[in-house]
Design a protein around this motif. Sequence first.
Motif, PDB file in Angstrom:
ATOM      1  N   TRP A 155      -0.106  32.758  -0.586  1.00  0.00           N
ATOM      2  CA  TRP A 155      -1.066  33.757  -0.124  1.00  0.00           C
ATOM      3  C   TRP A 155      -0.469  34.563   1.019  1.00  0.00           C
ATOM      4  O   TRP A 155       0.211  34.023   1.896  1.00  0.00           O
ATOM      5  N   VAL A 156      -0.735  35.860   1.011  1.00  0.00           N
ATOM      6  CA  VAL A 156      -0.211  36.778   2.021  1.00  0.00           C
ATOM      7  C   VAL A 156      -1.326  37.063   3.024  1.00  0.00           C
ATOM      8  O   VAL A 156      -2.389  37.563   2.659  1.00  0.00           O
ATOM      9  N   CYS A 157      -1.069  36.717   4.272  1.00  0.00           N
ATOM     10  CA  CYS A 157      -2.062  36.882   5.333  1.00  0.00           C
ATOM     11  C   CYS A 157      -1.374  37.430   6.579  1.00  0.00           C
ATOM     12  O   CYS A 157      -0.166  37.613   6.589  1.00  0.00           O
ATOM     13  N   ASN A 158      -2.154  37.665   7.624  1.00  0.00           N
ATOM     14  CA  ASN A 158      -1.614  38.128   8.894  1.00  0.00           C
ATOM     15  C   ASN A 158      -2.026  37.170  10.000  1.00  0.00           C
ATOM     16  O   ASN A 158      -3.160  36.691  10.017  1.00  0.00           O
ATOM     17  N   VAL A 159      -1.109  36.958  10.931  1.00  0.00           N
ATOM     18  CA  VAL A 159      -1.391  36.085  12.071  1.00  0.00           C
ATOM     19  C   VAL A 159      -2.472  36.750  12.917  1.00  0.00           C
ATOM     20  O   VAL A 159      -2.331  37.888  13.356  1.00  0.00           O
ATOM     21  N   HIS A 160      -3.560  36.043  13.106  1.00  0.00           N
ATOM     22  CA  HIS A 160      -4.687  36.553  13.885  1.00  0.00           C
ATOM     23  C   HIS A 160      -4.678  35.994  15.307  1.00  0.00           C
ATOM     24  O   HIS A 160      -5.014  36.682  16.258  1.00  0.00           O
ATOM     25  N   ASP A 161      -4.279  34.755  15.442  1.00  0.00           N
ATOM     26  CA  ASP A 161      -4.317  34.089  16.739  1.00  0.00           C
ATOM     27  C   ASP A 161      -3.491  32.817  16.634  1.00  0.00           C
ATOM     28  O   ASP A 161      -3.064  32.434  15.542  1.00  0.00           O
ATOM     29  N   VAL A 162      -3.269  32.172  17.745  1.00  0.00           N
ATOM     30  CA  VAL A 162      -2.663  30.841  17.745  1.00  0.00           C
ATOM     31  C   VAL A 162      -3.270  30.082  18.918  1.00  0.00           C
ATOM     32  O   VAL A 162      -3.491  30.638  19.987  1.00  0.00           O
ATOM     33  N   LEU A 163      -3.610  28.837  18.668  1.00  0.00           N
ATOM     34  CA  LEU A 163      -4.175  27.984  19.705  1.00  0.00           C
ATOM     35  C   LEU A 163      -3.283  26.761  19.824  1.00  0.00           C
ATOM     36  O   LEU A 163      -2.848  26.196  18.816  1.00  0.00           O
ATOM     37  N   THR A 164      -3.007  26.358  21.038  1.00  0.00           N
ATOM     38  CA  THR A 164      -2.138  25.203  21.251  1.00  0.00           C
ATOM     39  C   THR A 164      -2.905  24.071  21.918  1.00  0.00           C
ATOM     40  O   THR A 164      -3.874  24.305  22.639  1.00  0.00           O
ATOM     41  N   MET A 186       2.213  37.943  16.629  1.00  0.00           N
ATOM     42  CA  MET A 186       0.824  38.316  16.361  1.00  0.00           C
ATOM     43  C   MET A 186       0.794  39.464  15.363  1.00  0.00           C
ATOM     44  O   MET A 186       1.622  40.362  15.424  1.00  0.00           O
ATOM     45  N   GLU A 187      -0.146  39.409  14.439  1.00  0.00           N
ATOM     46  CA  GLU A 187      -0.364  40.409  13.387  1.00  0.00           C
ATOM     47  C   GLU A 187       0.750  40.445  12.345  1.00  0.00           C
ATOM     48  O   GLU A 187       0.716  41.267  11.436  1.00  0.00           O
ATOM     49  N   MET A 242       0.587  20.508  19.267  1.00  0.00           N
ATOM     50  CA  MET A 242       0.062  20.862  17.950  1.00  0.00           C
ATOM     51  C   MET A 242      -0.514  22.268  18.025  1.00  0.00           C
ATOM     52  O   MET A 242      -0.822  22.775  19.100  1.00  0.00           O
ATOM     53  N   LEU A 243      -0.645  22.903  16.851  1.00  0.00           N
ATOM     54  CA  LEU A 243      -1.113  24.282  16.765  1.00  0.00           C
ATOM     55  C   LEU A 243      -2.287  24.412  15.810  1.00  0.00           C
ATOM     56  O   LEU A 243      -2.364  23.699  14.811  1.00  0.00           O
ATOM     57  N   VAL A 244      -3.155  25.368  16.120  1.00  0.00           N
ATOM     58  CA  VAL A 244      -4.147  25.869  15.178  1.00  0.00           C
ATOM     59  C   VAL A 244      -3.713  27.303  14.912  1.00  0.00           C
ATOM     60  O   VAL A 244      -3.445  28.067  15.846  1.00  0.00           O
ATOM     61  N   LEU A 245      -3.615  27.671  13.627  1.00  0.00           N
ATOM     62  CA  LEU A 245      -3.107  28.992  13.248  1.00  0.00           C
ATOM     63  C   LEU A 245      -4.133  29.736  12.397  1.00  0.00           C
ATOM     64  O   LEU A 245      -4.157  29.615  11.175  1.00  0.00           O
ATOM     65  N   PRO A 246      -5.027  30.515  13.051  1.00  0.00           N
ATOM     66  CA  PRO A 246      -5.978  31.334  12.292  1.00  0.00           C
ATOM     67  C   PRO A 246      -5.273  32.559  11.697  1.00  0.00           C
ATOM     68  O   PRO A 246      -4.555  33.273  12.393  1.00  0.00           O
ATOM     69  N   LEU A 247      -5.483  32.788  10.415  1.00  0.00           N
ATOM     70  CA  LEU A 247      -4.888  33.919   9.712  1.00  0.00           C
ATOM     71  C   LEU A 247      -5.993  34.775   9.107  1.00  0.00           C
ATOM     72  O   LEU A 247      -7.025  34.260   8.695  1.00  0.00           O
ATOM     73  N   ARG A 248      -5.758  36.083   9.033  1.00  0.00           N
ATOM     74  CA  ARG A 248      -6.656  37.002   8.332  1.00  0.00           C
ATOM     75  C   ARG A 248      -6.011  37.330   6.997  1.00  0.00           C
ATOM     76  O   ARG A 248      -4.825  37.657   6.938  1.00  0.00           O
ATOM     77  N   GLN A 266       6.295  23.215   9.386  1.00  0.00           N
ATOM     78  CA  GLN A 266       5.224  24.178   9.609  1.00  0.00           C
ATOM     79  C   GLN A 266       5.171  24.617  11.076  1.00  0.00           C
ATOM     80  O   GLN A 266       4.964  25.784  11.383  1.00  0.00           O
ATOM     81  N   TYR A 267       5.364  23.664  11.988  1.00  0.00           N
ATOM     82  CA  TYR A 267       5.347  23.974  13.424  1.00  0.00           C
ATOM     83  C   TYR A 267       6.509  24.899  13.772  1.00  0.00           C
ATOM     84  O   TYR A 267       6.335  25.902  14.467  1.00  0.00           O
ATOM     85  N   GLU A 268       7.690  24.543  13.291  1.00  0.00           N
ATOM     86  CA  GLU A 268       8.877  25.355  13.592  1.00  0.00           C
ATOM     87  C   GLU A 268       8.711  26.773  13.050  1.00  0.00           C
ATOM     88  O   GLU A 268       9.066  27.744  13.722  1.00  0.00           O
ATOM     89  N   ALA A 269       8.156  26.918  11.839  1.00  0.00           N
ATOM     90  CA  ALA A 269       7.935  28.245  11.265  1.00  0.00           C
ATOM     91  C   ALA A 269       6.895  29.015  12.074  1.00  0.00           C
ATOM     92  O   ALA A 269       7.072  30.201  12.372  1.00  0.00           O
ATOM     93  N   ALA A 270       5.804  28.354  12.437  1.00  0.00           N
ATOM     94  CA  ALA A 270       4.734  29.012  13.188  1.00  0.00           C
ATOM     95  C   ALA A 270       5.205  29.479  14.555  1.00  0.00           C
ATOM     96  O   ALA A 270       4.792  30.537  15.033  1.00  0.00           O
TER      97      ALA A 270
END
Length: 184
Positions: free
Chosen positions: A75-84, A139-140, A94-100, A130-134
């Motif tokens: 799926w193709v999305c855009n980075v909306h935010d990141v929470l650590t 942003m965006e 650890m990360l939370v990665l919200p995507l639009r 996943q962490y290393e990629a994130a």
Amino acid sequence: MRRFGVPLFLACTLALAACVSSPEKPEQQKAFAARLEQDYIAYERVTNIEERVQAVDRRKEFMAEWGAAPEFSGWVCNVHDVLTARLADGSANMLVLPLRCGGFGIANILESDGSPGAVPVGAILEGTPQYEAAMQLNMEESVIVSGRFMIGESGRIRENSVTEYGSMRNPEFLVIYTEIQPVR
């Protein structure tokens, strides 16, 4: 020569934009987004409460269908935010990665059973691919993600909006990422 300046500039800009634009969204994602939009339009068109409840029920049925096969891929999305955050025992980030992803969002959730040392479900832990990629994302930025939707007790994929309107207009689904890849 001057009169060709603006059209030539526009043509070059459009050509450059085409080179850096997001890749085509996969059919699975397009169909998912189209159904969400269809449900929202049906919800917005009615003013009768009973009909709105029926529209919400149709959305819940759709979410239950996805609950039976919750995987998504590419799926193709855009980075909306990141929470650590850090694990409760302090052993890792650890990360939370919200995507639009168009008319909807996806995000991994940090949820734990509360036991000491428990790793939250959906956490993107330090040291994982996943962490290393994130950590390399901007942003965006466009990303390609794969994973699976989290399933609630009802057997439906989990949606995280506070209000019914939010869940119909701009839903955010809870996921576990298995792959995160920047589009570059």
